[in-house]
Design a protein around this motif. Structure first.
Motif, PDB file in Angstrom:
ATOM      1  N   ALA A   1      45.860  -8.950  16.980  1.00 21.25           N
ATOM      2  CA  ALA A   1      45.877 -10.178  17.785  1.00 21.25           C
ATOM      3  C   ALA A   1      47.174 -10.990  17.667  1.00 21.25           C
ATOM      4  CB  ALA A   1      44.685 -11.058  17.389  1.00 21.25           C
ATOM      5  N   GLY A   2      48.123 -10.525  16.825  1.00 18.76           N
ATOM      6  CA  GLY A   2      49.328 -11.336  16.563  1.00 18.76           C
ATOM      7  C   GLY A   2      50.223 -11.496  17.784  1.00 18.76           C
TER       8      GLY A   2
ATOM      9  N   GLY B   1      53.528 -11.128  17.921  1.00 20.09           N
ATOM     10  CA  GLY B   1      54.649 -10.191  18.000  1.00 20.09           C
ATOM     11  C   GLY B   1      55.956 -10.890  18.307  1.00 20.09           C
ATOM     12  N   THR B   2      56.185 -12.042  17.664  1.00 18.03           N
ATOM     13  CA  THR B   2      57.367 -12.854  18.010  1.00 18.03           C
ATOM     14  C   THR B   2      58.688 -12.139  17.689  1.00 18.03           C
ATOM     15  OG1 THR B   2      57.159 -13.957  15.878  1.00 18.03           O
ATOM     16  CG2 THR B   2      56.276 -15.116  17.774  1.00 18.03           C
ATOM     17  N   ARG B   3      58.653 -11.232  16.706  1.00 24.37           N
ATOM     18  CA  ARG B   3      59.903 -10.543  16.366  1.00 24.37           C
ATOM     19  C   ARG B   3      60.334  -9.586  17.475  1.00 24.37           C
ATOM     20  NH1 ARG B   3      57.996  -8.133  10.950  1.00 24.37           N
ATOM     21  NH2 ARG B   3      56.047  -8.334  12.124  1.00 24.37           N
TER      22      ARG B   3
ATOM     23  N   GLU C   1      51.380  -3.364  19.941  1.00 25.06           N
ATOM     24  CA  GLU C   1      50.545  -2.236  19.500  1.00 25.06           C
ATOM     25  C   GLU C   1      50.414  -1.178  20.591  1.00 25.06           C
ATOM     26  OE1 GLU C   1      49.634  -5.455  19.371  1.00 25.06           O
ATOM     27  OE2 GLU C   1      49.472  -5.926  17.242  1.00 25.06           O
TER      28      GLU C   1
ATOM     29  N   GLN D   1      40.037 -13.075  18.052  1.00 21.86           N
ATOM     30  CA  GLN D   1      40.622 -14.120  17.206  1.00 21.86           C
ATOM     31  C   GLN D   1      41.149 -15.170  18.187  1.00 21.86           C
ATOM     32  OE1 GLN D   1      44.249 -13.173  15.108  1.00 21.86           O
ATOM     33  NE2 GLN D   1      43.856 -14.665  13.501  1.00 21.86           N
TER      34      GLN D   1
HETATM   35  P1  UTP Z   1      52.443  -9.158  11.858  1.00 22.84           P
HETATM   36  O1  UTP Z   1      52.824 -10.374  11.125  1.00 22.84           O
HETATM   37  O2  UTP Z   1      53.296  -7.943  11.752  1.00 22.84           O
HETATM   38  O3  UTP Z   1      52.259  -9.434  13.418  1.00 22.84           O
HETATM   39  O4  UTP Z   1      50.938  -8.792  11.521  1.00 22.84           O
HETATM   40  P2  UTP Z   1      52.664 -10.636  14.326  1.00 22.84           P
HETATM   41  O5  UTP Z   1      52.266 -11.956  13.751  1.00 22.84           O
HETATM   42  O6  UTP Z   1      52.121 -10.271  15.668  1.00 22.84           O
HETATM   43  O7  UTP Z   1      54.248 -10.439  14.360  1.00 22.84           O
HETATM   44  P3  UTP Z   1      55.459 -11.486  14.351  1.00 22.84           P
HETATM   45  O8  UTP Z   1      55.670 -11.831  12.907  1.00 22.84           O
HETATM   46  O9  UTP Z   1      55.066 -12.659  15.219  1.00 22.84           O
HETATM   47  O10 UTP Z   1      56.583 -10.683  14.935  1.00 22.84           O
HETATM   48  C1  UTP Z   1      50.459  -7.460  11.292  1.00 22.84           C
HETATM   49  C2  UTP Z   1      49.277  -7.149  12.210  1.00 22.84           C
HETATM   50  O11 UTP Z   1      48.315  -8.189  12.151  1.00 22.84           O
HETATM   51  C3  UTP Z   1      47.997  -8.673  13.428  1.00 22.84           C
HETATM   52  C4  UTP Z   1      49.177  -8.284  14.327  1.00 22.84           C
HETATM   53  O12 UTP Z   1      48.754  -8.069  15.671  1.00 22.84           O
HETATM   54  C5  UTP Z   1      49.715  -7.006  13.672  1.00 22.84           C
HETATM   55  O13 UTP Z   1      49.176  -5.830  14.230  1.00 22.84           O
HETATM   56  N1  UTP Z   1      47.766 -10.142  13.397  1.00 22.84           N
HETATM   57  C6  UTP Z   1      48.690 -10.994  12.874  1.00 22.84           C
HETATM   58  C7  UTP Z   1      46.582 -10.649  13.907  1.00 22.84           C
HETATM   59  O14 UTP Z   1      45.705  -9.877  14.376  1.00 22.84           O
HETATM   60  N2  UTP Z   1      46.382 -12.001  13.924  1.00 22.84           N
HETATM   61  C8  UTP Z   1      47.301 -12.874  13.426  1.00 22.84           C
HETATM   62  O15 UTP Z   1      47.044 -14.119  13.465  1.00 22.84           O
HETATM   63  C9  UTP Z   1      48.488 -12.355  12.882  1.00 22.84           C
END
Ligand code: UTP
Length: 295
Positions: free
Chosen positions: A11-12, A14-16, A27, A103
């Motif tokens: 659910a992240g 993916g800001t990087r 993903e 989430q």
């Molecule tokens: P990461 O920290 O690598 O993902 O989390 P992110 O937050 O998407 O990336 P940045 O830092 O902003 O680039 C590892 C995994 O956990 C999930 C992400 O989708 C990723 O697969 N994740 C992360 C969640 O499901 N929820 C969140 O609140 C944060």
């Protein structure tokens, strides 16, 4: 208790990887012709996981579509007699009966895992991060399961990283027990190389006892205001032993542009159908570039 369920947080933000992740989940980025998340699902299936629970968000619909049946596409492939592709597409949509949990706010990895609690219940479970691909990942899960079965406690996969790179990872302070198995004393998030307790970094594969939920519920927001999984594991350590399993397999972090590119190149060089052409291409461009750059 038998481990039957795997939680895949996807659910992240993916800001990087912005702006690529503005409308497309990281993903779902292809590693040649297979999305990252499919590698992780295949790893679970090969390790005989029965239920796959995706922790997803409103901007992640393509993941749900990928594991769903696409009757129009199947009909089209059937009409074109593309039987190989048809078989492949059918298999993906019928492999698993996925469970999706929303989430609603991206409050961190720890929060994402906690979101799956109503579906996991009082059972031990696997957590596999949605952007980390592990070479022959099912063997890692199987080894972790056998450690869990021996000790009945949580197990975290770690791998050795160069000392100067420890600052990019969560690192364990651990006592070596036997072979690849360690007993964890503490965890440190992104330590400076001179202060790191070891060079054993957390990979993104975990088996947890259900007590982790109790700890996640009381974990205060940490770095970036997010509920960190590592903070909850630290709390878990106060009550229970936690083990580390050192993997020797290659670990690919597809969540950053450079990690993603490295993954594609390495996996392309292992694929029979494209490896020769890829190798020649790489050799050629390296030769050309080394004439221009002082390497
Ligand atoms: P990461 O920290 O690598 O993902 O989390 P992110 O937050 O998407 O990336 P940045 O830092 O902003 O680039 C590892 C995994 O956990 C999930 C992400 O989708 C990723 O697969 N994740 C992360 C969640 O499901 N929820 C969140 O609140 C944060």
């Amino acid at each position: 208790m038998h481990v039957r369920k795997a939680v895949l947080p996807v659910a992240g933000w993916g800001t990087r990887f912005l702006p690529a992740t503005k409308a497309m989940p990281k993903e779902m980025f292809p590693i040649i012709d297979k999305p990252v998340i499919q590698f992780i699902v295949e790893e679970c299936i090969d390790a005989n996981v029965e239920n796959i629970i995706f922790v997803t968000g409103r901007h992640k619909r393509p993941i749900e579509h990928h594991f769903d049946i696409n009757t129009d596409l199947e009909k089209h492939l059937e009409e074109c007699n593309k039987t190989g592709l048809l078989e492949n597409i059918r298999q993906i949509s019928r492999w698993i009966n996925p469970i999706y949990v929303r989430q609603k706010e991206q409050l961190g990895l720890g929060h994402a895992v906690l979101t799956a609690e109503p579906v996991v219940g009082e059972e031990p479970f696997i957590v596999s991060l949605g952007d980390i691909v592990v070479e022959d990942g099912s063997s890692v899960i199987e080894e972790m399961l056998s450690i869990y079965n021996k000790y009945g406690r949580s197990v975290i996969a770690v791998f050795e990283v160069p000392q100067e790179e420890v600052g990019k990872y969560g690192v364990v302070d651990a006592v070596h027990l036997d072979g690849p198995v360690y007993s964890i004393k503490d965890l440190v998030e992104k330590p400076s190389p001179d202060k790191a307790p070891s060079n054993l970094a957390i990979v993104g594969r975990y088996i947890f006892t259900p007590r982790i939920f109790e700890k996640l519920r009381v974990t205060k927001p940490g770095k970036g205001g997010e509920i960190q999984l590592t903070d909850a594991i630290k709390l878990l350590l106060e009550d229970e032993q936690v083990y580390a399993y050192k993997v020797e397999n290659k670990v690919y972090d597809t969540g950053t542009p450079i990690g993603y590119i490295k993954t594609i190149i390495d996996i392309a060089l292992q694929r029979e159908d494209i490896k020769d052409e890829m190798f020649e291409f790489l050799q050629d461009i390296i030769n050309k570039h080394s004439q221009c750059i002082d390497i």
